[in-house]
Design a protein around this motif. Structure first.
Motif, PDB file in Angstrom:
ATOM      1  N   ALA A 182     -13.252   1.300  38.491  1.00 39.75           N
ATOM      2  CA  ALA A 182     -14.635   1.151  38.046  1.00 39.75           C
ATOM      3  C   ALA A 182     -15.394   0.144  38.899  1.00 39.75           C
ATOM      4  O   ALA A 182     -16.604   0.232  39.035  1.00 39.75           O
ATOM      5  CB  ALA A 182     -14.670   0.735  36.580  1.00 39.75           C
ATOM      6  N   ASN A 183     -14.670  -0.825  39.471  1.00 40.12           N
ATOM      7  CA  ASN A 183     -15.319  -1.836  40.307  1.00 40.12           C
ATOM      8  C   ASN A 183     -15.674  -1.307  41.693  1.00 40.12           C
ATOM      9  O   ASN A 183     -16.413  -1.945  42.420  1.00 40.12           O
ATOM     10  CB  ASN A 183     -14.421  -3.069  40.443  1.00 40.12           C
ATOM     11  N   VAL A 184     -15.130  -0.170  42.093  1.00 41.38           N
ATOM     12  CA  VAL A 184     -15.431   0.421  43.386  1.00 41.38           C
ATOM     13  C   VAL A 184     -16.636   1.348  43.195  1.00 41.38           C
ATOM     14  O   VAL A 184     -16.507   2.443  42.672  1.00 41.38           O
ATOM     15  CB  VAL A 184     -14.230   1.211  43.951  1.00 41.38           C
ATOM     16  N   VAL A 185     -17.800   0.866  43.575  1.00 39.08           N
ATOM     17  CA  VAL A 185     -19.021   1.639  43.409  1.00 39.08           C
ATOM     18  C   VAL A 185     -19.108   2.651  44.537  1.00 39.08           C
ATOM     19  O   VAL A 185     -18.984   2.305  45.705  1.00 39.08           O
ATOM     20  CB  VAL A 185     -20.258   0.724  43.414  1.00 39.08           C
ATOM     21  N   GLN A 186     -19.287   3.908  44.170  1.00 47.33           N
ATOM     22  CA  GLN A 186     -19.430   4.961  45.166  1.00 47.33           C
ATOM     23  C   GLN A 186     -20.795   5.599  45.031  1.00 47.33           C
ATOM     24  O   GLN A 186     -21.320   5.723  43.936  1.00 47.33           O
ATOM     25  CB  GLN A 186     -18.363   6.036  44.986  1.00 47.33           C
ATOM     26  N   GLN A 187     -21.344   5.990  46.160  1.00 42.92           N
ATOM     27  CA  GLN A 187     -22.573   6.751  46.185  1.00 42.92           C
ATOM     28  C   GLN A 187     -22.262   8.051  46.895  1.00 42.92           C
ATOM     29  O   GLN A 187     -21.607   8.050  47.937  1.00 42.92           O
ATOM     30  CB  GLN A 187     -23.673   5.980  46.912  1.00 42.92           C
ATOM     31  N   GLU A 188     -22.723   9.172  46.324  1.00 40.49           N
ATOM     32  CA  GLU A 188     -22.431  10.473  46.910  1.00 40.49           C
ATOM     33  C   GLU A 188     -23.615  10.965  47.727  1.00 40.49           C
ATOM     34  O   GLU A 188     -24.773  10.813  47.327  1.00 40.49           O
ATOM     35  CB  GLU A 188     -22.082  11.480  45.819  1.00 40.49           C
TER      36      GLU A 188
END
Length: 170
Positions: A20-26
């Motif tokens: 959850a701490n790894v923010v991803q943007q697609e």
């Protein structure tokens, strides 16, 4: 059968918290020639096959014209021409319909690659080119294993052309 774990055992909730701490943007990635570009997937309304457009007189070459998309007049921008590349159309040429802040715009690209997630660590700031190069539409460079994706601020890049073209056809 047993498997050796390297490091201390971690609970499922601890692993979920790390994820959850790894923010991803697609990003929807697409090709223009040999270069790969990306736009925020949340801006994409649909992907369509390339179709003929109604040309609007006295517009720049990269503004192909408009299409009727379910009753809405949608301006179409050829990204190859916008980036000063030779326009080539084939069976893979597609139109990406984007929802921008105030309007809907179609962009013509060579092909769509895939949806690629990037973490904040994988997105690098664009390099400084100096005053001779306008790179304000480049929000970053996505660094994947063996590829670099130029990430575009499509709202900033197209807003002036799209708004002026919609106003001209209204």
């Amino acid at each position: 059968m047993s498997f050796a774990l390297s490091g201390p055992k971690r609970s499922a909730s601890a692993r979920a918290a790390d994820a959850a701490n790894v923010v991803q943007q697609e990003f929807l990635t697409f090709r223009l020639g040999s270069q790969e570009f990306g736009v925020d997937i949340l801006k994409v309304q649909e992907i369509r096959g390339y179709e003929n457009v109604t040309r609007i007189p006295d517009t720049p070459d990269y503004i192909k014209g408009v299409i009727n998309l379910r009753g809405a007049v949608v301006p179409v921008v050829d990204m190859r021409l916008k980036f000063r590349l030779a326009a080539e159309y084939d069976a893979f040429t597609v139109m990406i319909v984007l929802n921008m802040a105030t309007t809907v715009v179609g962009i013509v690209v060579d092909s769509v690659s895939d949806v690629t997630p990037f973490t904040q660590d994988q997105i690098k700031a664009p390099p400084e080119f100096g005053k001779g190069v306008d790179a304000r539409f480049l929000t970053g460079i996505g660094m994947a294993t063996e590829r670099m994706v130029l990430l575009l601020d499509i709202d900033e890049m197209l807003k002036a052309e799209a708004l002026s073209l919609v106003a001209a056809t209204a």
